[in-house]
Design a protein around this motif. Structure first.
Motif, PDB file in Angstrom:
ATOM      1  N   UNK A 240      16.966  20.536 -20.696  1.00 55.10           N
ATOM      2  CA  UNK A 240      17.509  21.397 -22.149  1.00 55.10           C
ATOM      3  C   UNK A 240      16.289  22.695 -21.701  1.00 55.10           C
ATOM      4  N   UNK A 241      16.072  24.273 -21.444  1.00 58.54           N
ATOM      5  CA  UNK A 241      14.640  25.014 -21.843  1.00 58.54           C
ATOM      6  C   UNK A 241      15.185  25.794 -23.236  1.00 58.54           C
ATOM      7  N   UNK A 242      13.880  26.613 -22.766  1.00 62.15           N
ATOM      8  CA  UNK A 242      13.434  27.048 -24.408  1.00 62.15           C
ATOM      9  C   UNK A 242      12.649  28.056 -24.200  1.00 62.15           C
ATOM     10  N   UNK A 243      12.223  29.345 -24.976  1.00 62.24           N
ATOM     11  CA  UNK A 243      11.697  30.585 -24.584  1.00 62.24           C
ATOM     12  C   UNK A 243      10.504  29.914 -25.235  1.00 62.24           C
ATOM     13  N   UNK A 244       8.926  30.054 -24.789  1.00 61.91           N
ATOM     14  CA  UNK A 244       7.465  29.343 -25.096  1.00 61.91           C
ATOM     15  C   UNK A 244       7.136  29.758 -26.443  1.00 61.91           C
ATOM     16  N   UNK A 245       6.360  29.330 -26.889  1.00 50.99           N
ATOM     17  CA  UNK A 245       5.801  29.059 -27.826  1.00 50.99           C
ATOM     18  C   UNK A 245       6.294  29.841 -28.955  1.00 50.99           C
ATOM     19  N   UNK A 246       7.247  29.172 -29.608  1.00 46.99           N
ATOM     20  CA  UNK A 246       7.979  29.734 -30.696  1.00 46.99           C
ATOM     21  C   UNK A 246       7.055  27.977 -32.114  1.00 46.99           C
ATOM     22  N   UNK A 247       7.154  27.826 -31.670  1.00 44.98           N
ATOM     23  CA  UNK A 247       6.619  27.050 -32.956  1.00 44.98           C
ATOM     24  C   UNK A 247       4.813  26.929 -33.300  1.00 44.98           C
ATOM     25  N   UNK A 248       3.861  27.140 -33.077  1.00 46.84           N
ATOM     26  CA  UNK A 248       2.749  27.146 -32.729  1.00 46.84           C
ATOM     27  C   UNK A 248       2.197  27.368 -33.926  1.00 46.84           C
ATOM     28  N   UNK A 249       2.704  29.134 -34.227  1.00 45.57           N
ATOM     29  CA  UNK A 249       2.715  29.257 -34.826  1.00 45.57           C
ATOM     30  C   UNK A 249       2.569  28.970 -36.861  1.00 45.57           C
TER      31      UNK A 249
END
Length: 335
Positions: A240-249
């Motif tokens: 699976x792929x995902x757009x990066x840095x979506x959860x870090x905030x």
């Protein structure tokens, strides 16, 4: 290169259509017993001159530029000139049976009617092609705008993350902690991921989760009382792929404000993967640290904006502050 190919394709289509039309008209004339002369062939070909005068010159330079009165006058002149040329240069009998002379429409009406049909067809085709072209340009502009916005948001996020991580390491150095060197190495790994792997629009989900786990390890080193820092990764992770840095905030925010006045930190992060759906949950106690609305809001608003651009109608986000806790619940469809 793309424009050249498009023009060649369009030229080939036009040639093909005119060849078919030309053949049909000649066949119909032949079937009615008319002799196919050079004058007749030139008369039919003259229809193409009328068509392209309107299609290539008058419509794009007058009609599409809102010069409607000038366009209308030009069409009237074109029809008159076409009538004079056809009736005097390419004249031939329209009716095989001359006994019907009294019942047939006038030569003027016939010539004007057929040329008007050719002009109307040219208008419809040219306006439709322009509409398609405008739609493509609009789509390209929208895509470029989204890319620019995403790049700007990402450029905001990286410094924000770096400053927060440096603050964490600074607190370790102030305490002269033996964990400071390890924290520096951990930060270098995190920055390597952000600089070299997040340039793509999508990253492997397993790499993104590894990045999150490394960040949480860095925070555990910084926090003395970290027994209530919990993470849970559930589900099968394949390609699976995902757009990066979506959860870090959200995770940064949880660690930043999740410590109470006794120094206890309570943060719980759960990531569940089921086929093409990901469910991210993050909760933290609201500690005694005064909330900096400007700095804490940047990252979370940044993420919200990115989700709207990257996952339109494919994500569901809820943030709630209740019972002295802050909750984030995010579901999104993976590619």
């Amino acid at each position: 290169m793309g424009e050249t190919i498009k023009n060649r394709r369009q030229f080939s289509i036009h040639i093909f259509i005119w060849a078919i039309l030309y053949s049909v008209i000649l066949f119909l004339l032949y079937s009615e017993g008319k002799e196919i002369t050079l004058k007749i062939c030139l008369r039919i070909a003259f229809g193409a001159v009328i068509f392209y005068t309107n299609y290539s010159l008058l419509v794009p330079h007058l009609l599409l530029k809102k010069k409607k009165i000038l366009y209308l006058l030009s069409i009237i002149i074109l029809l008159i000139v076409a009538y004079l040329i056809i009736s005097n240069v390419f004249h031939f009998d329209f009716y095989k049976n001359q006994n019907l002379l009294d019942k047939r429409p006038s030569k003027f009406i016939i010539i004007i009617f057929f040329n008007a049909v050719i002009i109307i067809i040219g208008i419809v085709i040219r306006v439709y092609e322009q509409w398609i072209e405008n739609d493509k340009i609009k789509t390209k502009i929208e895509i470029q705008k989204n890319k620019t916005e995403l790049e700007a948001l990402k450029n905001q996020l990286n410094p924000h993350f770096l400053f927060n991580s440096l603050n964490s390491i600074y607190s370790l150095t102030v305490k002269k902690s033996n964990d400071a060197p390890e924290a520096v190495i951990m930060l270098s790994e995190l920055m390597r991921y952000m600089l070299y792997k997040t340039n793509d629009s999508k990253v492997l989900l397993k790499d993104e989760i590894q990045y999150i786990e490394n960040y949480i390890k860095l925070q555990r080193i910084r926090i003395a009382k970290n027994e209530n820092v919990k993470t849970n990764i559930k589900g099968i992770i394949t390609s699976q792929k995902i757009s990066p840095l979506l959860f870090i905030s959200y995770i940064e925010n949880a660690f930043k404000y999740g410590t109470d006045f006794k120094g206890n930190t309570e943060v719980e992060i759960t990531i569940s993967i089921a086929d093409s759906e990901l469910h991210f949950k993050c909760s933290n106690n609201i500690g005694n640290k005064a909330k900096d609305k400007e700095s804490s809001g940047i990252g979370m608003q940044n993420t919200k904006n990115r989700l709207e651009l990257l996952y339109p109608n494919k994500h569901w986000l809820t943030t709630v502050e209740k019972d002295n806790k802050f909750w984030v619940d995010l579901k999104l469809k993976l590619d």
